[in-house]
Scaffold this motif. Sequence first.
Motif, PDB file in Angstrom:
ATOM      1  N   UNK A   1      14.292  73.399  20.141  1.00  0.00           N
ATOM      2  CA  UNK A   1      13.226  72.993  21.904  1.00  0.00           C
ATOM      3  C   UNK A   1      11.932  73.007  21.992  1.00  0.00           C
TER       4      UNK A   1
ATOM      5  N   UNK B   1       9.265  72.710  24.933  1.00  0.00           N
ATOM      6  CA  UNK B   1       8.721  71.860  25.679  1.00  0.00           C
ATOM      7  C   UNK B   1       9.385  71.089  26.487  1.00  0.00           C
TER       8      UNK B   1
ATOM      9  N   UNK C   1      14.536  66.653  27.115  1.00  0.00           N
ATOM     10  CA  UNK C   1      15.688  67.293  28.360  1.00  0.00           C
ATOM     11  C   UNK C   1      15.162  67.627  29.688  1.00  0.00           C
TER      12      UNK C   1
ATOM     13  N   UNK D   1      11.691  75.877  19.370  1.00  0.00           N
ATOM     14  CA  UNK D   1      12.189  77.551  19.674  1.00  0.00           C
ATOM     15  C   UNK D   1      14.150  77.426  19.653  1.00  0.00           C
TER      16      UNK D   1
ATOM     17  N   UNK E   1      17.004  74.357  28.681  1.00  0.00           N
ATOM     18  CA  UNK E   1      16.301  74.648  28.105  1.00  0.00           C
ATOM     19  C   UNK E   1      14.879  76.181  27.865  1.00  0.00           C
ATOM     20  N   UNK E   2      14.273  75.481  29.324  1.00  0.00           N
ATOM     21  CA  UNK E   2      13.651  76.982  29.472  1.00  0.00           C
ATOM     22  C   UNK E   2      14.073  77.445  30.217  1.00  0.00           C
TER      23      UNK E   2
ATOM     24  N   UNK F   1      16.027  80.594  28.308  1.00  0.00           N
ATOM     25  CA  UNK F   1      14.979  81.264  27.711  1.00  0.00           C
ATOM     26  C   UNK F   1      14.378  82.143  28.446  1.00  0.00           C
TER      27      UNK F   1
ATOM     28  N   UNK G   1      17.828  84.507  29.890  1.00  0.00           N
ATOM     29  CA  UNK G   1      18.224  85.094  28.977  1.00  0.00           C
ATOM     30  C   UNK G   1      16.825  86.548  28.491  1.00  0.00           C
ATOM     31  N   UNK G   2      16.076  85.607  28.959  1.00  0.00           N
ATOM     32  CA  UNK G   2      15.014  87.339  29.518  1.00  0.00           C
ATOM     33  C   UNK G   2      15.561  87.969  30.134  1.00  0.00           C
TER      34      UNK G   2
END
Lengths: 242, 234
Positions: free
Chosen positions: A35, A37, A59, A121, B16-17, B20, B23-24
Amino acid sequence: MGLHIDHISLASPHIFRSADNLLKETGLGFWTGEWIGDTSVVIVPLGPPGNFIEISGFVDIFTLRTMNEHKQWILDITETGDHFNGLCLGVDSMEELEEFAKHFKSTVNRPDNPDPARHFQRADGYILPMASTPSGQRSPWMRGLPNVYYYPDRTHHSSGQPSHPCLNMVEPTGIKWVEYGGTEKDMDDWLGIKGSGDLLKMKFNGKSMGLWAVCVGAYGMDDIVIRRPACTDAVPASKFEI
Amino acid sequence: MAAVLDHFHLGSANIYTSIDRLQKELKLAHFDGGFMSNVVIGHKAFPLNAGVYIEVEAVIDPFAVPAGQEPAFQKKAELFGTEVWNGVCLRVDTMAEMEDIAKRLGGHVNPHPSMRIRPDGPLNKSISCPQIPGAKPNFELGLPQWYCWEDRLYRHPAGMPTVPMAGARKPNGVEWVEMGGDEDRMGKWLGQDPKTLGMRFNGKKPGLYAIGIKTDEGVIELRRPSVNQDTLEG
């Protein structure tokens, strides 16, 4: 390898559903992918020498509150479902990529951009370094034309990652041919080469530029032909003439 | 049998963000859960073992929901710039228990099961309750709802393999759950002592505010705004 087909982009309004549909249609598995952004790509590996389809789509639906030409293009070509919207060729070195950049009268999107937001990523945090040309806001994909990539570390190539294990999953053996719009001369002129048809396993159908079908070999079974309209079928390439 | 914790729902603007970031922050691994076939939602999850998981969801199809009509949890996640807790989901073993709960609360079992298609193909079906005619949705009232997996518990998300992640903690269930509202109201809704579910109450607007996740490195807190907050401050 020299100039070769690396991957194909399939634009989708709903990447998870499209991946599931393609799995059910063909038996080709997929993995979560990458993905960047507001956009993600689900990856469908197609086998050697490292081919894959990326099923790409938004997304983050709130990104559409701030439109630009590229987002509008994606929205327009996916409004009526999945469309092939990009053919991505590959070369073996940065020098070869620089040569293509010169031919395109453009520059290279470099793989070492320090801004992590400029890279794809993966779910495990891996940042995928890749270089491409031509650069610029307006992708050649919008005119149905391929661009060219170079991967500095091919050992992490997207086509080699494990798919989600599925029952009766097909083992793909690579792209056998692609069906493209336009003529061989159109493609030769764009790439600055001779004989793109044989070199890139392209058949030309004379329709609007862009990818219309891909044939994938499959171990122990008949070839698989995946046919979707080209993006220029939904939004004419003439809209983006330079 | 008394109900147990099943999962916690986190709404997101971009799964997705969110994954991320989470999980961090948590050092917990996640898996790709596919999509909800009947509600156009993308799904990723953190299995916490001990029969519990966190699901992170958002609508991803721009044509499925007209602008401005996104789910409340997604709009709040975008407004607040972070994930929001949407609700607590409990679990019982049988449909008979589901029917009893729904009847006790003046409603019925939701006739539309949650149908999630996993990336490896199979359909994951779970059934929820109660749906109460004329009432607001349970999460909007800051109240949990119940789920039943019938004979499909062997494919429960709490036990799914995760994306490999260096240095990931090993989770082992949930120690506590911080809720808004008050204990008495919650006890009446649940029909069991909220303490049996590790619930504690902060007196804010009803909803979910935080959970304490048991791990091999101790209990870690995951705190996010509740979907029922009007502003980020509360």
